[in-house]
Design a protein around this motif. Structure first.
Motif, mmCIF file in Angstrom:
data_model
loop_
_atom_site.group_PDB
_atom_site.id
_atom_site.type_symbol
_atom_site.label_atom_id
_atom_site.label_comp_id
_atom_site.label_asym_id
_atom_site.label_seq_id
_atom_site.Cartn_x
_atom_site.Cartn_y
_atom_site.Cartn_z
ATOM 1 N N SER A 149 0.818 -1.219 0.000
ATOM 2 C CA SER A 149 0.000 0.000 0.000
ATOM 3 C C SER A 149 0.855 1.275 0.000
ATOM 4 O O SER A 149 0.613 2.183 -0.816
ATOM 5 N N THR A 196 0.948 3.917 -3.149
ATOM 6 C CA THR A 196 0.577 5.320 -2.945
ATOM 7 C C THR A 196 1.709 6.246 -3.369
ATOM 8 O O THR A 196 1.484 7.255 -4.057
ATOM 9 N N ASN A 218 1.106 8.921 -6.442
ATOM 10 C CA ASN A 218 1.065 10.350 -6.132
ATOM 11 C C ASN A 218 1.938 10.636 -4.901
ATOM 12 O O ASN A 218 1.495 10.411 -3.766
ATOM 13 N N ASP A 262 2.694 13.415 -3.485
ATOM 14 C CA ASP A 262 2.073 14.404 -2.604
ATOM 15 C C ASP A 262 1.028 13.754 -1.706
ATOM 16 O O ASP A 262 0.923 14.076 -0.509
ATOM 17 N N LEU A 263 0.238 12.850 -2.285
ATOM 18 C CA LEU A 263 -0.753 12.118 -1.496
ATOM 19 C C LEU A 263 -0.061 11.237 -0.453
ATOM 20 O O LEU A 263 -0.548 11.091 0.674
ATOM 21 N N ALA A 264 1.090 10.680 -0.834
ATOM 22 C CA ALA A 264 1.850 9.856 0.109
ATOM 23 C C ALA A 264 2.297 10.686 1.308
ATOM 24 O O ALA A 264 2.151 10.264 2.463
ATOM 25 N N TYR A 265 2.834 11.885 1.036
ATOM 26 C CA TYR A 265 3.246 12.772 2.134
ATOM 27 C C TYR A 265 2.064 13.117 3.032
ATOM 28 O O TYR A 265 2.176 13.153 4.265
ATOM 29 N N ALA A 266 0.909 13.357 2.422
ATOM 30 C CA ALA A 266 -0.283 13.717 3.196
ATOM 31 C C ALA A 266 -0.738 12.576 4.101
ATOM 32 O O ALA A 266 -1.343 12.804 5.153
ATOM 33 N N ASN A 267 -0.415 11.338 3.700
ATOM 34 C CA ASN A 267 -0.792 10.174 4.496
ATOM 35 C C ASN A 267 0.341 9.695 5.408
ATOM 36 O O ASN A 267 0.260 8.588 5.949
#
Length: 267
Positions: free
Chosen positions: A146, A150, A154, A156-161
């Motif tokens: 996962s 991620t 993306n 940026d999405l990985a950093y956000a998560n």
């Protein structure tokens, strides 16, 4: 049963296909083919160092492949064009490896076996290394699937998560080094990347999810290994290249079928 060299070869081919399939999907998604090439070419230098130091081929190939992968990762984004950097490192590593092999004294070495593979010469200990490496890669992939997916889709999405894409890149780098080390005896340094990329690319038009793509890639890679071995045995052709040829034919068929289906759906 394992005394039969052909049975050992079949098990080795399937083991490498299982190990390469999930990582091959990430290589395709991230467009990292040349990265894998540089890592694989460096394995020849690892073979030379292993023979010079009287250590196992797996250990030397893994160590040098890992150093090469880490070097590429650390130099990327520092003002170097990635394709140029990978081109320089890939061919330099291969050249240094070939030169280093020529300095080995008193060692009989079939260089072609490490460049193009010698799957028919796989021993029981080689099988243990191949399937041990495959188990390690599968465990690593399932554990990090996962976050890896991620970070690939993306960053940026990985950093956000709370996922660090650089850490996931390191995990992928480690996995690629292990694949190179376990596959060098089967398909050789020059063909390893083909076995990583072609089954994954063949599975892409057939899969609806990333997980399905990885499973289909494993199946197609295993089929290519078994069919390639059979054809090699029947027609007395080199085993490693024959396996890759079968994989290439499968790629052409799956993509042709996918295009024909798209045309029918449009009409």
């Amino acid at each position: 049963m394992l005394d039969d060299f052909l049975v050992r070869a079949m098990l080795a081919g399937v083991g490498v296909a299982v190990a390469a399939a999930p990582l091959g999907c990430f290589v395709v998604w991230r467009r990292m083919a040349y990265f894998g090439d540089a890592t694989a070419h460096a394995a020849i230098l690892g073979v030379a160092l292993s023979l010079a130091l009287s250590t196992s081929i797996f250990t030397g190939a893994l160590a040098v492949a890992l150093v090469m992968a880490m070097t590429v990762s650390s130099l990327s984004g520092r003002g170097y064009a990635m394709d140029t950097l990978l081109g320089v490192l890939a061919h330099s590593a291969l050249a240094f490896g070939l030169v280093a092999v020529s300095f080995l004294q008193g060692v009989r070495l079939d260089l072609g076996a490490y460049l193009f593979g010698d799957i028919l010469a796989v021993s029981r200990s080689d099988l243990a290394v191949i399937w041990g490496g495959a188990a390690l890669i599968l465990t690593l992939t399932v554990w990090r699937w996962s976050p890896l997916l991620t970070a690939t889709l993306n960053p940026d999405l990985a950093y956000a998560n709370g996922i660090d894409p650089k850490r996931e890149q390191l995990v992928l780098t480690l996995g690629l080094a292990i694949v190179v080390a376990v596959a060098i005896k089967v398909v050789g340094a020059l063909l390893i990347v083909a076995l990583l990329i072609i089954p994954a690319a063949s599975a892409r038009p057939l899969a609806r999810t990333p997980e399905a793509m990885a499973l289909i890639a494993a199946g197609l890679g295993g089929f290519a290994a078994l069919a390639g071995l059979r054809l090699s045995f029947n027609y007395d052709t080199p085993s490693g290249p024959t396996i890759v040829c079968v994989a290439a034919v499968v790629f052409a068929l799956t993509n042709t079928i996918a295009r024909l289906n798209n045309l029918r759906s449009q009409n």
